[in-house]
Design a protein around this motif. Sequence first.
Motif, PDB file in Angstrom:
ATOM      1  N   ARG A  98       0.835  -1.204   0.000  1.00  0.00           N
ATOM      2  CA  ARG A  98       0.000   0.000   0.000  1.00  0.00           C
ATOM      3  C   ARG A  98       0.868   1.251   0.000  1.00  0.00           C
ATOM      4  NH1 ARG A  98      -5.523   1.544   0.823  1.00  0.00           N
ATOM      5  NH2 ARG A  98      -5.482   3.705   0.129  1.00  0.00           N
ATOM      6  N   ARG A  99       1.958   1.243   0.770  1.00  0.00           N
ATOM      7  CA  ARG A  99       2.867   2.404   0.777  1.00  0.00           C
ATOM      8  C   ARG A  99       3.462   2.630  -0.612  1.00  0.00           C
ATOM      9  NH1 ARG A  99       7.463   1.656   4.025  1.00  0.00           N
ATOM     10  NH2 ARG A  99       7.966   3.800   3.521  1.00  0.00           N
ATOM     11  N   ILE A 100       3.903   1.551  -1.256  1.00  0.00           N
ATOM     12  CA  ILE A 100       4.459   1.665  -2.615  1.00  0.00           C
ATOM     13  C   ILE A 100       3.396   2.251  -3.546  1.00  0.00           C
ATOM     14  CG2 ILE A 100       5.260   0.336  -4.606  1.00  0.00           C
ATOM     15  CD1 ILE A 100       6.520  -1.657  -2.552  1.00  0.00           C
ATOM     16  N   HIS A 101       2.194   1.696  -3.498  1.00  0.00           N
ATOM     17  CA  HIS A 101       1.067   2.144  -4.323  1.00  0.00           C
ATOM     18  C   HIS A 101       0.814   3.640  -4.124  1.00  0.00           C
ATOM     19  CE1 HIS A 101      -3.334   2.889  -4.686  1.00  0.00           C
ATOM     20  NE2 HIS A 101      -3.264   2.084  -5.738  1.00  0.00           N
ATOM     21  N   ASP A 102       0.726   4.060  -2.868  1.00  0.00           N
ATOM     22  CA  ASP A 102       0.393   5.452  -2.575  1.00  0.00           C
ATOM     23  C   ASP A 102       1.491   6.409  -3.018  1.00  0.00           C
ATOM     24  OD1 ASP A 102      -1.973   4.427  -1.592  1.00  0.00           O
ATOM     25  OD2 ASP A 102      -1.502   4.839   0.512  1.00  0.00           O
ATOM     26  N   VAL A 103       2.746   6.018  -2.852  1.00  0.00           N
ATOM     27  CA  VAL A 103       3.859   6.865  -3.315  1.00  0.00           C
ATOM     28  C   VAL A 103       3.850   6.945  -4.845  1.00  0.00           C
ATOM     29  CG1 VAL A 103       6.390   6.994  -3.494  1.00  0.00           C
ATOM     30  CG2 VAL A 103       5.305   6.617  -1.278  1.00  0.00           C
ATOM     31  N   LEU A 104       3.558   5.841  -5.499  1.00  0.00           N
ATOM     32  CA  LEU A 104       3.495   5.829  -6.963  1.00  0.00           C
ATOM     33  C   LEU A 104       2.442   6.820  -7.466  1.00  0.00           C
ATOM     34  CD1 LEU A 104       4.622   4.250  -9.512  1.00  0.00           C
ATOM     35  CD2 LEU A 104       2.501   2.955  -9.362  1.00  0.00           C
ATOM     36  N   LEU A 105       1.305   6.910  -6.782  1.00  0.00           N
ATOM     37  CA  LEU A 105       0.215   7.780  -7.226  1.00  0.00           C
ATOM     38  C   LEU A 105       0.321   9.215  -6.716  1.00  0.00           C
ATOM     39  CD1 LEU A 105      -2.865   5.405  -6.934  1.00  0.00           C
ATOM     40  CD2 LEU A 105      -1.442   5.898  -8.942  1.00  0.00           C
ATOM     41  N   ALA A 106       1.170   9.457  -5.738  1.00  0.00           N
ATOM     42  CA  ALA A 106       1.219  10.762  -5.064  1.00  0.00           C
ATOM     43  C   ALA A 106       1.482  11.933  -5.998  1.00  0.00           C
ATOM     44  CB  ALA A 106       2.261  10.744  -3.946  1.00  0.00           C
ATOM     45  N   THR A 107       2.244  11.742  -7.048  1.00  0.00           N
ATOM     46  CA  THR A 107       2.593  12.856  -7.930  1.00  0.00           C
ATOM     47  C   THR A 107       1.854  12.802  -9.267  1.00  0.00           C
ATOM     48  OG1 THR A 107       4.478  11.650  -8.833  1.00  0.00           O
ATOM     49  CG2 THR A 107       4.895  13.062  -6.912  1.00  0.00           C
TER      50      THR A 107
END
Length: 179
Positions: free
Chosen positions: A119-128
């Motif tokens: 989930r952390r990887i997913h959220d960082v990927l989408l953050a920008t």
Amino acid sequence: MTMAPATELRTFTNLDPARGDLLDVYAEVRAPLLHLPNYAVTAFGERIDRHSTEPGFTAVLAYAAGQPVGYAYSNTIEHGDRYWQRTSPTPAEKYTERPAVALKEIGVGPAWRKTGTARRIHDVLLATRDETYVTLMVNPAAGDGKVRALYESWGYEGIGRSQPSPTSPVLTVMARVVR
């Protein structure tokens, strides 16, 4: 959810410095499936090489003690993209009328599952990302349906089916708003 040791997330928009680590962690994540043609490391290498040249390519890798333990990568897809053309039934226009981010792959090593790392990887990927929607494809049989259920818990909903290649299983196409 168990507590995992600290991980460092690194974002890449150029494949070159991350390619070796991506292949290594992919082989660990997909180990039980590597004998299947669509999951072979060479097939993944060909896909990542192709996807990395497409607009909006971004990869996020998680590292623990300097070793890659998880990854995700995505790129931008436009209206009329073959991604949408292969989806049946035709997705609602709200998903396809503007560029969308396609989450092409996500995975964490067995020791990192159920730790929140994916989930952390997913959220960082989408953050920008600037796109309105994110889409992904999941094998409905993965984890006896648990992988699809995980994506649903992250806000994704099924919008169709796709078979990206003749050696691929029929996948469920899912989408949600980016934020």
